[in-house]
Design an enzyme around this catalytic site. Structure first.
Site, short mmCIF file in Angstrom:
data_model
loop_
_atom_site.label_atom_id
_atom_site.label_comp_id
_atom_site.label_asym_id
_atom_site.label_seq_id
_atom_site.Cartn_x
_atom_site.Cartn_y
_atom_site.Cartn_z
N ASP A 109 0.86 -1.17 0.00
CA ASP A 109 0.00 0.00 0.00
C ASP A 109 0.90 1.23 0.00
OD1 ASP A 109 -2.51 1.51 0.53
OD2 ASP A 109 -3.18 -0.44 1.25
N ASP A 217 -3.16 4.67 -2.25
CA ASP A 217 -4.26 5.18 -1.44
C ASP A 217 -4.74 6.56 -1.93
OD1 ASP A 217 -5.67 4.61 1.16
OD2 ASP A 217 -4.81 6.56 1.69
N GLU A 275 -6.37 3.91 -5.96
CA GLU A 275 -7.70 4.06 -5.35
C GLU A 275 -8.18 5.47 -5.68
OE1 GLU A 275 -10.00 4.11 -1.06
OE2 GLU A 275 -8.05 5.04 -1.30
N HIS A 347 -11.08 -3.35 3.00
CA HIS A 347 -11.07 -2.98 4.42
C HIS A 347 -11.91 -1.74 4.72
CE1 HIS A 347 -8.25 -0.40 2.46
NE2 HIS A 347 -8.22 0.38 3.52
N ASP A 348 -12.44 -1.09 3.70
CA ASP A 348 -13.27 0.10 3.90
C ASP A 348 -14.76 -0.17 3.68
OD1 ASP A 348 -11.07 1.75 4.38
OD2 ASP A 348 -10.82 2.19 2.25
C1 GLC Z 1 -8.24 5.14 1.89
C2 GLC Z 1 -8.03 3.90 2.73
C3 GLC Z 1 -8.74 4.07 4.03
C4 GLC Z 1 -8.13 5.25 4.75
C5 GLC Z 1 -8.15 6.50 3.88
C6 GLC Z 1 -7.21 7.52 4.42
O1 GLC Z 1 -9.54 5.32 1.52
O2 GLC Z 1 -8.44 2.78 2.03
O3 GLC Z 1 -8.69 2.93 4.84
O4 GLC Z 1 -8.82 5.49 5.94
O5 GLC Z 1 -7.73 6.26 2.56
O6 GLC Z 1 -5.89 7.08 4.25
#
Ligand code: GLC
Length: 571
Positions: A109, A217, A275, A347-348
């Site tokens: 990540d 991320d 992402e 995980h979100d």
């Molecule tokens: C992304 C991650 C998430 C995190 C956010 C801030 O969306 O997947 O888990 O809280 O970024 O880093």
């Protein structure tokens, strides 16, 4: 070998990630080798045979960097070290080597929209305007005509994802800094070339260490409109800054520079997945375009927002029509020139089987139906730990059971500011909280689910007594064995990887059907995404070309599908 400095496109045979299946590990919750209640790197090494047996090609490791763990590692204080919670850098080297020995790959990540507020770059930046990293974050003065440090004096009206204003006052500097997430996650200023340089150097350091790519991320947030105008107000009284940072003016330039500085000079190709909340299909195609794109693929959000109304906490009924249309739209839009990443869970997200499937009556059927649709789309599928055994949302009893910064922040706001009933807010958290996907991996029926013999950092789902790996591995008809078959199909049939996508209309709302074509081969998927049986006017679903179904033996006739039945034909 590419010429250093010159952008290059990735040729078909270099794009190894197109035929790959990725497995996401959330290290905290996967396997705890030292029984301190938190998963760790040696725990992952112990389970590599399991992942290999499942057919996984690539592991995506959620953050294991040094971090105060305010957001479970998505707040990094040292990008080049492993947090002692998870082990050591040597443990990570051992994991990388063990993954490679099995012919698999590993991606890390990359959390570089923001750092932790404990990162030395930020500590120096907040301490002095003279520091070398003074300008590595977004520092702004109070709004003109206001008293600095008082509510309402923030440089603009943007709200943060984890509550409150997106600006935090720092008396030492006499300025505010920007944090799109929690105050402990200050945003890095990518407009400063030194910041970018440091990030690229760090990425190169990891690639030299042998990893095979990055999951990036919220990478579409790195370029902010320099004017930072106020945004439209949301129900908390804060402005929505998304229009000014989700597709900022320099986003393509920064990702292109990253590609030139980090990936192009190397002889190998890497899996890069960005992402990108809020990304449109057209933008995703630009980012992943085979010739001119900067990334292998992106994570879009549209299909996991279909049961949310405006914000993620407001639930609405997901309509199958919307789901079908959204999935097909992304398949078509990325077409031949872009590339999709395919996911239901991470995980979100709460567990998809508890959202779009049926985690009671049709638990097995809906888990396998959703998996089939996803894995037979065009793109690279991602399996989130536990998905392959049908793990469900958790029955959190009280606020104390939750750990997630976002969920706890939402509770405080909903009860404290919106004056909602605590029991209603708990209900919302039970359905929507990210903690639903973060409960420990269910390896077996013993207390601690085989994840730990210690006290787990978040409660184990009580359904591990029957829902676990041990019960399903090697058991014909289990969800786990179905995932294995599905993954094997991708590895066996080129049409699954390379076939184009054509939606099929059956005239029945609850059926999602599509074809994939490659040369003379046609693969057809018919999926009943509902709890009701459905008849429809088709006579080409004969047993003859059936390669996969989740009802064995298929119980109904050619023109009928049982609840959540899927049939996959190849001609
Ligand atoms: C992304 C991650 C998430 C995190 C956010 C801030 O969306 O997947 O888990 O809280 O970024 O880093």
């Amino acid at each position: 070998m590419a010429t250093p400095g010159a952008a290059r496109s990735v040729s078909e045979n270099e794009a190894w990630w197109k035929s790959a299946v990725v497995y996401q590990i959330y290290p905290r919750s996967f396997a705890d080798s030292d029984n301190d209640g938190i998963g760790d790197l040696p725990g992952i090494v112990d389970q590599l045979d399991y992942l290999q047996e499942l057919g996984i090609d690539v592991i995506w490791l959620s953050p294991v960097y040094r971090s105060p763990q305010q957001d479970n590692g998505y707040d990094v204080s040292d990008y080049q070290d492993v947090d002692p919670l998870f082990g050591t850098l040597e443990d990570l080297d051992r994991l990388i080597a063990a993954v490679h020995v099995r012919g698999m790959r590993l991606i890390m990540d990359l959390v570089v929209n923001h750092t932790s507020d404990q990162h030395p770059w930020f500590l120096a930046s907040r301490a002095s305007r003279e520091a070398p990293t003074s300008d590595w974050y977004f520092w702004r003065d109070a709004r003109p005509g206001t008293v600095a440090g008082e509510a309402g004096s923030e440089p603009n009206n943007w709200g943060a994802s984890f509550g409150g204003s997106a600006w935090e006052w720092v008396p030492e500097r006499g300025q505010y800094y920007l944090h799109l997430f929690a105050p402990s996650q200050p945003d890095l200023n990518w407009d400063n070339p030194d910041t970018r340089e440091a990030i690229f150097a760090m990425m190169n350091w990891w690639l030299d260490r042998g990893i095979d790519g990055f999951r990036m991320d919220v990478i579409n947030f790195i370029s902010k409109d320099p004017e930072m105008p106020d945004g439209p107000l949301n129900r908390d009284g804060y402005g929505d800054g998304m229009p000014y940072f989700s597709y900022g003016p320099k986003i393509h330039a920064y990702l292109a520079e990253m590609k030139r500085r980090v990936f192009d000079p190397r002889p190998d190709t890497y899996l890069t997945v960005g992402e990108m909340p809020g990304v449109t299909p057209e933008q995703a195609r630009e980012f992943t375009d085979r010739e001119h794109g900067q990334l292998a693929m992106v994570f879009q959000y549209e299909h996991v927002f279909l049961d949310a109304d405006g914000d993620k906490w407001t639930q609405r009924r997901m309509s199958i029509n919307d789901l079908r249309d959204t999935l097909a739209k992304w398949q078509t839009a990325l077409g031949d020139s872009g590339w999709n990443s395919l996911y239901w869970n991470n995980h979100d997200q709460p567990r998809v089987i508890s959202r779009y499937g049926n985690d009671t009556t049709y638990w097995r059927e809906s888990a396998t139906a959703l998996a089939t649709v996803l894995h037979l789309h065009r793109g690279t599928p991602y399996v989130y730990q536990g998905e392959e055994i049908g793990m469900t949302n958790a029955p959190f009893a009280a606020l104390d059971d939750f750990r997630d910064i976002e969920s706890l922040d939402y509770y405080a706001k909903a009860v404290g500011t919106h004056l909602e009933e605590p029991s209603d807010v708990l209900d919302t958290l039970r359905r929507r909280s990210r903690d639903n996907s973060r409960t420990p991996m269910q390896w077996s029926a013993v207390p601690g689910a085989g994840f730990t013999t210690g006290s787990p950092w978040i409660g184990v789902n009580p359904n591990h007594s029957w829902l676990n790996v041990a019960a399903q591995r090697g058991t014909p008809g289990s969800i786990y064995e179905y995932y294995r078959a599905l993954i094997a199909l991708r590895h066996r049939l080129p049409v699954v990887v390379d076939g184009n996508f054509v939606a099929v209309h059956t005239g029945r709302d609850q059926i999602y059907a599509f074809r994939r074509h490659l040369g003379n081969t046609t693969l057809t998927v018919h999926a009943n995404l509902s709890d009701l049986p459905v008849s429809f006017d088709r006579d080409d679903l004969t047993a003859r070309d059936l390669v996969l179904t989740n009802y064995t033996p298929s119980r109904s006739g050619p023109g009928r599908l049982e609840p959540w039945e899927v049939r996959v034909h190849v001609l």
